[in-house]
Design a protein around this motif. Structure first.
Motif, PDB file in Angstrom:
ATOM      1  N   ASP A   1      -3.063  -9.957   3.719  1.00 39.41           N
ATOM      2  CA  ASP A   1      -2.021  -9.072   4.240  1.00 39.41           C
ATOM      3  C   ASP A   1      -1.258  -9.732   5.392  1.00 39.41           C
ATOM      4  O   ASP A   1      -0.035  -9.680   5.446  1.00 39.41           O
TER       5      ASP A   1
ATOM      6  N   HIS B   1      -4.946  -2.703   6.138  1.00 38.47           N
ATOM      7  CA  HIS B   1      -5.896  -3.804   5.968  1.00 38.47           C
ATOM      8  C   HIS B   1      -7.204  -3.301   5.381  1.00 38.47           C
ATOM      9  O   HIS B   1      -7.763  -2.312   5.850  1.00 38.47           O
TER      10      HIS B   1
ATOM     11  N   LYS C   1       1.345 -11.606   2.456  1.00 37.79           N
ATOM     12  CA  LYS C   1       2.241 -10.462   2.314  1.00 37.79           C
ATOM     13  C   LYS C   1       3.262 -10.408   3.446  1.00 37.79           C
ATOM     14  O   LYS C   1       4.447 -10.190   3.200  1.00 37.79           O
TER      15      LYS C   1
ATOM     16  N   MET D   1       1.711  -2.735   9.867  1.00 36.38           N
ATOM     17  CA  MET D   1       0.390  -3.246   9.528  1.00 36.38           C
ATOM     18  C   MET D   1      -0.623  -2.327  10.199  1.00 36.38           C
ATOM     19  O   MET D   1      -0.633  -2.196  11.427  1.00 36.38           O
TER      20      MET D   1
ATOM     21  N   ASP E   1       0.830  -1.207   0.000  1.00 36.26           N
ATOM     22  CA  ASP E   1       0.000   0.000   0.000  1.00 36.26           C
ATOM     23  C   ASP E   1       0.861   1.252   0.000  1.00 36.26           C
ATOM     24  O   ASP E   1       0.526   2.250  -0.630  1.00 36.26           O
TER      25      ASP E   1
ATOM     26  N   GLU F   1       1.183  -1.641   5.199  1.00 36.25           N
ATOM     27  CA  GLU F   1       0.017  -2.316   4.640  1.00 36.25           C
ATOM     28  C   GLU F   1      -1.206  -1.874   5.429  1.00 36.25           C
ATOM     29  O   GLU F   1      -1.213  -1.938   6.660  1.00 36.25           O
TER      30      GLU F   1
ATOM     31  N   TYR G   1      -9.348  -8.544   2.662  1.00 31.57           N
ATOM     32  CA  TYR G   1      -7.943  -8.792   2.330  1.00 31.57           C
ATOM     33  C   TYR G   1      -7.066  -8.931   3.565  1.00 31.57           C
ATOM     34  O   TYR G   1      -5.855  -9.065   3.453  1.00 31.57           O
ATOM     35  N   GLN G   2      -7.661  -8.890   4.756  1.00 28.46           N
ATOM     36  CA  GLN G   2      -6.867  -8.917   5.985  1.00 28.46           C
ATOM     37  C   GLN G   2      -6.017 -10.176   6.101  1.00 28.46           C
ATOM     38  O   GLN G   2      -4.844 -10.105   6.446  1.00 28.46           O
TER      39      GLN G   2
END
Length: 139
Positions: free
Chosen positions: A72, A64, A76, A90, A36, A62, A68-69
């Motif tokens: 991630d 969240h 990721k 995060m 991100d 990143e 997509y949590q």
């Protein structure tokens, strides 16, 4: 996270790039991957106009997103850890928390560097002096 752009530019440290910008990690780890937000030191910058960055960014954030949590937190995070990204933040808008991880070279894994909720500040190790008031991210 606009503060990251301003902080890096003011200090002349390199560049902060937002999504969409592909990163090609070493050894083809999760290639390509799209953080991100990422910071690259001046000496490691890609050439102007490059469609991606090939290497290990110095700092990644990143944020969240619903749905997509787990991607991630699992895919990721593991990719960044395997590549040895020095610092990973995060950011979880649902819990209003920021988790900062630093890569431990000796153990070859992330250790929690900092954690903050709405009333807290989170500090970077890679960007000394960069402090974020967590509550300001979610207001």
């Amino acid at each position: 996270m606009l503060r990251a752009f301003d902080f890096v530019k003011k200090k002349g440290l390199g560049v902060v790039l937002p999504i969409p910008f592909d990163v090609i990690l070493p050894r083809g780890i999760a290639t390509p991957i799209e953080p991100d937000l990422l910071f690259i030191r001046g000496e490691n910058l890609p050439r102007r106009g490059a469609p991606n960055f090939q290497g290990v960014p110095d700092w990644i954030a990143e944020i969240h997103s619903p749905g997509y949590q787990s991607y991630d937190r699992e895919i990721k995070l593991a990719a960044y850890e395997d590549a040895g990204v020095p610092e990973l933040w995060m950011i979880d808008p649902e819990s209003c928390e920021v988790f900062a991880y630093a890569f431990d070279e000796e153990k070859r894994r992330y250790i929690q560097l900092d954690r903050g909720g709405m009333e807290d500040e989170v500090r970077s190790r890679v960007l000394p002096g960069f402090v974020v008031k967590v509550g300001e991210l979610f207001c």
